[in-house]
Design an enzyme around this catalytic site. Sequence first.
Site, mmCIF file in Angstrom:
data_model
loop_
_atom_site.group_PDB
_atom_site.id
_atom_site.type_symbol
_atom_site.label_atom_id
_atom_site.label_comp_id
_atom_site.label_asym_id
_atom_site.label_seq_id
_atom_site.Cartn_x
_atom_site.Cartn_y
_atom_site.Cartn_z
ATOM 1 N N HIS A 38 -10.246 7.297 8.337
ATOM 2 C CA HIS A 38 -10.925 7.736 7.109
ATOM 3 C C HIS A 38 -11.098 9.255 7.082
ATOM 4 C CE1 HIS A 38 -11.683 3.701 5.533
ATOM 5 N NE2 HIS A 38 -11.844 3.354 6.802
ATOM 6 N N ASP A 175 -0.406 6.898 6.334
ATOM 7 C CA ASP A 175 0.503 5.773 6.584
ATOM 8 C C ASP A 175 1.943 6.112 6.195
ATOM 9 O OD1 ASP A 175 -1.964 4.735 7.089
ATOM 10 O OD2 ASP A 175 -2.004 3.398 5.353
HETATM 11 C C1 GLA Z 1 -5.751 3.019 5.030
HETATM 12 C C2 GLA Z 1 -5.210 4.122 4.140
HETATM 13 C C3 GLA Z 1 -5.026 5.408 4.943
HETATM 14 C C4 GLA Z 1 -6.300 5.793 5.695
HETATM 15 C C5 GLA Z 1 -6.826 4.588 6.472
HETATM 16 C C6 GLA Z 1 -8.163 4.850 7.099
HETATM 17 O O1 GLA Z 1 -4.801 2.674 5.997
HETATM 18 O O2 GLA Z 1 -3.972 3.736 3.594
HETATM 19 O O3 GLA Z 1 -4.617 6.453 4.076
HETATM 20 O O4 GLA Z 1 -7.255 6.298 4.822
HETATM 21 O O5 GLA Z 1 -6.959 3.440 5.646
HETATM 22 O O6 GLA Z 1 -8.043 5.806 8.095
#
Ligand code: GLA
Length: 388
Positions: A38, A175
């Site tokens: 986050h 991601d």
């Molecule tokens: C999800 C979101 C990412 C990131 C994570 C928490 O995977 O797609 O962008 O914010 O949560 O770290």
Amino acid sequence: MLDHTLYRKVTAAFRSRFQDSPSLVVRAPGRVNLIGEHTDYNDGFVLPVAVDRAAWLAVSPREDSWSTVRAIDMKNDEQSFPVDQVPSSDGGWADYPKGVVWAFLEQGLKPVGINAVLTSDVPVAAGMSSSAALEVAFAYAWDQLSDFGMSMPDLALLCQRAENQYVGVNCGIMDQMISACGKAGHAMMLDTRTLERAYFSMPEGIAIVVADSMVRRALTGSEYNVRRAQCEEAVAILQEHLSDVAALRDVTVEQLLQFEEMLPEVVYRRARHVVTENARVLEVSRALYEGHLAYVGELLIEGHRSLRDDYEVSIPELDTLVEAAVEVDGCYGARLTGAGFGGCIIALVDEGAVTDVEAHLGKVYEAKHGTAPTVYMTRPDNGVAKIA
Ligand code: GLA
């Protein structure tokens, strides 16, 4: 890679559906995040690893401006849509390739029509970025077949836009960047503000164990957006006193303490997680580099506590897995990975202790929650690539 089960599966399915061999096979991995949760929508740091589970796409270009995409894992569900105009969304898996088309068109790029077959062994909704893997696989294939020549970071940004604006999930950039830019044997430290990257090799003899609680994320979308809004609220209040704060990335622990009274209690705790987590990413990266695994492990555990108590995105099942993992000799540390509310934990474990960790997690989890977790070892793998 050519003898990989999913390579054989996806090419055979392509041949049987389209009566021809695919001209391209693309593999785009899922990920686990070692630390930096986050933080990506706060301009902060993250330390993810691309894993050996991936989306595989067999694809050929077509003469017309139309695309047919089929997903083996969705009972061969097949959809066709135009690529010279914005395809209409239906809320299903094909919204990811459709969103990628939308994002190319937004940039003034017209992708070629394709026939494609998809399979993936990234578990869905488990916090391992199955959707980013899918987007990156399609975006990479279209980029190759349409000769756009985009850079990997630009491709990742395009996929994030597709997810934010077409699919409607307000995720950060972690991601897509790790699926596009991961490196075998390494964790990738990413500055989500500048997209600068540094790769840290994973120490020899250490395994990353993933334990899936099998609890599928509930309410993630709305809770995720609530957390984002709370971070923005913290920034808005802090900006009244600190003019050069653009995001929580710019705030130090000392500054946060200084202005604690100005922030609503919950907002303060959310901000404290983000600010301390950013510091932990830097510390873990350094400790990995220096080979201080015991310290890496401590920081992972501290990161989990912060997600549990300050950010409140853990659930009892994930806490059980983390607590059980660290009870085993040879486990350095563990934490939930991904957005939270369900999904997986990761544990850093001596290779020799993997079996013990697996057995202990199974035993404790089943006794407490009545079902078995899925536990396996994963390896840092490469980002998206053309396999054939
Ligand atoms: C999800 C979101 C990412 C990131 C994570 C928490 O995977 O797609 O962008 O914010 O949560 O770290």
